[in-house]
Design a protein around this motif. Structure first.
Motif, PDB file in Angstrom:
ATOM      1  N   GLY A  35     -15.955  -1.266  -2.324  1.00  0.00           N
ATOM      2  CA  GLY A  35     -15.935   0.063  -1.819  1.00  0.00           C
ATOM      3  C   GLY A  35     -15.695   0.213  -0.333  1.00  0.00           C
ATOM      4  O   GLY A  35     -15.404  -0.822   0.372  1.00  0.00           O
ATOM      5  N   VAL A  36     -15.679   1.359   0.310  1.00  0.00           N
ATOM      6  CA  VAL A  36     -15.363   1.609   1.452  1.00  0.00           C
ATOM      7  C   VAL A  36     -17.140   1.661   2.269  1.00  0.00           C
ATOM      8  O   VAL A  36     -17.768   2.264   1.889  1.00  0.00           O
ATOM      9  CB  VAL A  36     -14.897   2.825   2.007  1.00  0.00           C
ATOM     10  CG1 VAL A  36     -14.880   2.902   3.542  1.00  0.00           C
ATOM     11  CG2 VAL A  36     -13.223   2.815   1.597  1.00  0.00           C
TER      12      VAL A  36
ATOM     13  N   THR B 143      -9.802  -4.244  -4.608  1.00  0.00           N
ATOM     14  CA  THR B 143      -9.976  -5.216  -3.451  1.00  0.00           C
ATOM     15  C   THR B 143     -11.193  -6.077  -3.981  1.00  0.00           C
ATOM     16  O   THR B 143     -11.870  -6.352  -5.081  1.00  0.00           O
ATOM     17  CB  THR B 143     -10.468  -4.438  -2.195  1.00  0.00           C
ATOM     18  OG1 THR B 143     -11.671  -3.805  -2.444  1.00  0.00           O
ATOM     19  CG2 THR B 143      -9.656  -3.197  -2.061  1.00  0.00           C
TER      20      THR B 143
ATOM     21  N   ASP C  27       0.788  -1.077   0.089  1.00  0.00           N
ATOM     22  CA  ASP C  27      -0.175   0.026   0.083  1.00  0.00           C
ATOM     23  C   ASP C  27       0.795   1.334   0.089  1.00  0.00           C
ATOM     24  O   ASP C  27       0.761   2.421  -0.726  1.00  0.00           O
ATOM     25  CB  ASP C  27      -0.858   0.031   1.227  1.00  0.00           C
ATOM     26  CG  ASP C  27      -2.167  -0.740   0.950  1.00  0.00           C
ATOM     27  OD1 ASP C  27      -2.473  -1.114  -0.127  1.00  0.00           O
ATOM     28  OD2 ASP C  27      -2.862  -0.824   2.117  1.00  0.00           O
TER      29      ASP C  27
ATOM     30  N   VAL D 279     -11.582   3.095  -3.895  1.00  0.00           N
ATOM     31  CA  VAL D 279     -11.786   1.888  -3.748  1.00  0.00           C
ATOM     32  C   VAL D 279     -12.721   1.117  -4.403  1.00  0.00           C
ATOM     33  O   VAL D 279     -13.691   1.633  -4.118  1.00  0.00           O
ATOM     34  CB  VAL D 279     -11.910   1.735  -2.072  1.00  0.00           C
ATOM     35  CG1 VAL D 279     -11.809   0.137  -1.593  1.00  0.00           C
ATOM     36  CG2 VAL D 279     -10.817   2.548  -1.433  1.00  0.00           C
TER      37      VAL D 279
ATOM     38  N   GLY E 176     -17.633   2.122  -6.834  1.00  0.00           N
ATOM     39  CA  GLY E 176     -16.574   1.966  -5.617  1.00  0.00           C
ATOM     40  C   GLY E 176     -16.696   3.486  -4.675  1.00  0.00           C
ATOM     41  O   GLY E 176     -17.867   3.982  -4.767  1.00  0.00           O
TER      42      GLY E 176
ATOM     43  N   ILE F 212      -8.058   8.658  -3.626  1.00  0.00           N
ATOM     44  CA  ILE F 212      -8.025   7.128  -3.514  1.00  0.00           C
ATOM     45  C   ILE F 212      -9.598   6.556  -4.111  1.00  0.00           C
ATOM     46  O   ILE F 212     -10.426   7.239  -3.446  1.00  0.00           O
ATOM     47  CB  ILE F 212      -7.627   6.396  -2.314  1.00  0.00           C
ATOM     48  CG1 ILE F 212      -6.486   7.061  -1.943  1.00  0.00           C
ATOM     49  CG2 ILE F 212      -7.858   5.119  -2.614  1.00  0.00           C
ATOM     50  CD1 ILE F 212      -6.236   6.880  -0.226  1.00  0.00           C
TER      51      ILE F 212
ATOM     52  N   LYS G 159      -7.609   1.597  -5.884  1.00  0.00           N
ATOM     53  CA  LYS G 159      -7.394   0.325  -4.731  1.00  0.00           C
ATOM     54  C   LYS G 159      -8.447  -0.726  -5.086  1.00  0.00           C
ATOM     55  O   LYS G 159      -9.480  -0.574  -4.854  1.00  0.00           O
ATOM     56  CB  LYS G 159      -7.110   0.630  -3.374  1.00  0.00           C
ATOM     57  CG  LYS G 159      -6.814  -0.356  -2.537  1.00  0.00           C
ATOM     58  CD  LYS G 159      -6.675  -0.328  -1.091  1.00  0.00           C
ATOM     59  CE  LYS G 159      -6.277  -1.188  -0.415  1.00  0.00           C
ATOM     60  NZ  LYS G 159      -6.069  -1.346   1.171  1.00  0.00           N
TER      61      LYS G 159
ATOM     62  N   VAL H  31      -9.041   2.254   5.048  1.00  0.00           N
ATOM     63  CA  VAL H  31      -8.879   2.302   3.680  1.00  0.00           C
ATOM     64  C   VAL H  31      -7.669   1.399   3.210  1.00  0.00           C
ATOM     65  O   VAL H  31      -7.715   0.845   2.084  1.00  0.00           O
ATOM     66  CB  VAL H  31      -8.948   3.895   3.227  1.00  0.00           C
ATOM     67  CG1 VAL H  31      -8.705   3.808   1.445  1.00  0.00           C
ATOM     68  CG2 VAL H  31     -10.357   4.722   3.644  1.00  0.00           C
ATOM     69  N   MET H  32      -6.486   2.021   3.912  1.00  0.00           N
ATOM     70  CA  MET H  32      -5.195   1.313   3.799  1.00  0.00           C
ATOM     71  C   MET H  32      -4.274   1.613   4.922  1.00  0.00           C
ATOM     72  O   MET H  32      -4.903   2.264   5.857  1.00  0.00           O
ATOM     73  CB  MET H  32      -4.372   1.715   2.305  1.00  0.00           C
ATOM     74  CG  MET H  32      -4.403   3.365   2.374  1.00  0.00           C
ATOM     75  SD  MET H  32      -3.569   4.036   0.855  1.00  0.00           S
ATOM     76  CE  MET H  32      -4.528   3.163  -0.446  1.00  0.00           C
TER      77      MET H  32
END
Length: 239
Positions: free
Chosen positions: A167-168, A163, A144, A215, A234, A213, A161, A197-198
């Protein structure tokens, strides 16, 4: 008509686990080609793409398997695993007709170029995908952090990012079915809500350099293209 892209140059952070597909470890060819196909879509739109790849599918420096190892030694092993993944990605890109280059922070001249910022930027401008391997070249830093560092060095418009979650969320959606995805959230809000988040070093670098960023879930077909075209895909973490 060619869609309008929101970003001209991106840094895509891929975990090593993203290459496993449904396998327990290693590299799943079908999965890696699905990812390459998504990147090819945006390269054909004129987006310049740098990629930082992890090594968790092969070796994770802070995993239980490394508990009894010297941390620096374990981290160097993890960095070498990222080089293996980078070579696999490069091969997949070339089989799909996309020009790619591997630059490693760990000197391995027989198999990869040593990281050099001017050369990497030149490759990006030429439309080649640049895969950054070997982490930062130093132990005690995650991929990261390597992604944040390369994103800043390459003057990228955004860090994406990828994953296994799209999303977050307000909580872990796998554990809490009532969890809600944030469409956008500021760095300060993410910090105050303690959203992961990271890692902290990477997050702080992105915040300092004002590198937004996104995600998103890489397994969703066409997700990468929707992100670079500015669609609601995201979670955008912004200044």
């Amino acid at each position: 008509m060619t869609p309008q892209t929101k970003y001209k140059r991106i840094l895509l952070k891929l975990s090593g686990e993203a290459l496993m597909g449904n396998d327990a470890f290693g590299i799943n060819r079908e999965t890696i080609m699905q990812i390459v196909g998504q990147v090819k879509e945006i390269v054909e739109l004129g987006v310049q793409v740098g990629i930082v790849i992890g090594g968790g599918n092969i070796f994770r420096g802070v995993s239980t398997q490394a508990d009894n190892m010297d941390r620096a030694t374990a981290d160097y092993m993890g960095m070498m695993a990222t080089v293996m993944n980078a070579l696999a990605l490069k091969d997949a890109f070339e089989s799909a007709g996309v020009k790619a280059r591997v630059q490693s922070a760990l000197p391995m001249q027989q198999i990869a170029e040593t990281y050099a910022r001017p050369k990497a930027i030149q490759y990006l401008k030429e439309g080649k995908v640049v895969i950054f391997a070997g982490g930062t070249g130093n132990p005690f830093f995650t991929t990261d952090t390597a992604a944040s560092l390369r994103g800043a060095e390459m003057n990228c418009d955004v860090m994406l990012k990828a994953t296994n979650v799209d999303g977050v969320y307000t909580a872990d959606p796998k554990k809490d079915p009532s969890a809600v995805r944030y469409e956008t959230i500021t760095f300060d809000e993410a910090l105050s809500k303690r959203l992961k988040v990271m890692d902290a070093t990477a997050f702080a670098l992105c915040r300092e350099r004002q590198l937004n960023i996104v995600v998103f879930g890489i397994a969703k077909e066409g997700a990468l293209k929707r992100v670079v075209c500015g669609e609601n895909e995201g979670t955008l973490v912004h200044c």
